[in-house]
Enzyme design. Sequence first.
Site, short mmCIF file in Angstrom:
data_model
loop_
_atom_site.label_atom_id
_atom_site.label_comp_id
_atom_site.label_asym_id
_atom_site.label_seq_id
_atom_site.Cartn_x
_atom_site.Cartn_y
_atom_site.Cartn_z
N LYS A 57 39.88 23.03 55.21
CA LYS A 57 39.22 24.29 54.83
C LYS A 57 37.75 24.04 54.52
O LYS A 57 37.41 23.01 53.91
CB LYS A 57 39.94 24.89 53.61
CG LYS A 57 39.48 26.29 53.23
CD LYS A 57 40.32 26.86 52.08
CE LYS A 57 39.89 28.27 51.69
NZ LYS A 57 40.71 28.81 50.57
N SER A 132 42.67 33.37 51.23
CA SER A 132 41.43 33.02 51.90
C SER A 132 41.55 31.87 52.89
O SER A 132 40.66 31.70 53.73
CB SER A 132 40.37 32.67 50.85
OG SER A 132 40.74 31.54 50.10
N SER A 156 45.75 31.82 47.85
CA SER A 156 45.07 31.59 49.13
C SER A 156 45.67 30.54 50.04
O SER A 156 45.26 30.44 51.20
CB SER A 156 43.61 31.24 48.88
OG SER A 156 42.88 32.42 48.68
N1 GLN Z 1 43.05 36.88 47.34
C1 GLN Z 1 42.72 36.29 46.07
C2 GLN Z 1 41.26 36.55 45.76
O1 GLN Z 1 40.63 37.19 46.52
C3 GLN Z 1 43.03 34.84 46.08
C4 GLN Z 1 41.93 33.99 46.56
C5 GLN Z 1 42.22 32.53 46.44
O2 GLN Z 1 43.32 32.13 46.08
N2 GLN Z 1 41.20 31.74 46.70
O3 GLN Z 1 40.76 36.12 44.77
#
Ligand code: GLN
Length: 451
Positions: A57, A132, A156
Amino acid sequence: LSVSELVDASLKRIAETDGKIGAFLTLDEEGARKAASELDSSSGERGLLFGLPAGIKDNIVTEGLRTTCASRFLSNYDPIYDATVVEKLRSAQAVTVGKLNMDEFAMGGSNENSSYHPVRNPWDTTRVPGGSSGGSAASVAAGQVYFSLGSDTGGSIRQPAAYCGVVGLKPTYGLVSRFGLVAFASSLDQIGPITKNVEDAAFVLQAIAGHDGRDSTSANVDIPDYASALTGDVKGLRIAVPKEYFGEGIDPQVKERVLEALKTYESMGAVWEEVSLPHTEYAVATYYLLSSSEASSNLARFDGVRYGVRAEDPANLLDLYRRSRSEGFGPEVKRRIMLGTYALSSGYYDAYYKKAQQVRTLIKRDFDQVFEKYDVIVSPTAPTTAFRLGEQVDDPLTMYLNDICTIPASLAGVPAISIPCGLADGLPVGLQIMGKPFDEATVLRAAHAFE
Ligand code: GLN
């Protein structure tokens, strides 16, 4: 099969499919080929992940290899060091083929917040891969890499794994070093594996877990042999099923697949009972307050002076800060910085930030109480299957509610995995298994037995 052949196959697959998927932001063909030929000519004992092509990532720093966090701000950032997990993958002899697309600074749940291009779900390219870590999940699902690393702050790793029909594990907070992970919300961020199956998740976790003096929140615990926990036996396993995770907003087909999974567990000799995690309803609000507060502080380092892109011809220092940040950050990142700055400002701190910390403790206690009597907690990973690109992008609140099933484990700091548990209208459904702190072995055992 040589490592070079394996890496060539991975690069070929990426060349053939990534025009449609968009999982990669940076490819490192040259570095990957060089590493492969070095492994091919090496002798001696083979590493745990010998020769496996991996994607990372793009919020995990890689020495000399562009690391953008999918932000325009870091469009020119070539880190001068490797994250601990990257060092560990190298010593396990995996081969990094490139950096994976994501929501900008890991803020989002659909990958549509990437400043470069969205990622498309390999199951149906009109749909999102989740986020994400959308690139991380899609690249594994599309067979571009053998495994990938993602990061999980509120879901995410798990939610994109669910949407893409692969396995995603968020380890216990502190099990995997965050050194070299670009911080979003430091009290929640964890790096973890995305793989095709649970056994691979156990091997990758084995390679990346462990204490690191360069991360002050890294836990100093013994790391068990995860693969040997995969016995296939769940007789007597005590499963808690929290009723709050099956209520309003959960797609009936998703619910159905999870209930079927519970029946499968029952047939293997596990026992399950309904329980309550009473503070679940406050989790999403608590998470967005705390994570945005931490983000507003963490992202203060992007000032146009130290990292990334600098605004041109600034009139003075303030103008340099202001314009670098206005031009560098995308809309969702700005929204979170403003939310977090507000919640932390004097006069509001007690009402918002402090209150949210208190609720976080209550949520953690819910988990402690259930784990006094049960080994694991099982739920859907996400309320629905993958939605269409563009469907929720203008509606941040709906987007935030997608995280309802994954956020509580993040706030509690406990390990949680998402594994595929069938399809709904041809799209993958994820089963989430949460465990006691540092009891990844039981989580993996339960997940493996279901496969
Ligand atoms: N969808 C969640 C957010 O927007 C989780 C993001 C994440 O785990 N990095 O914060």
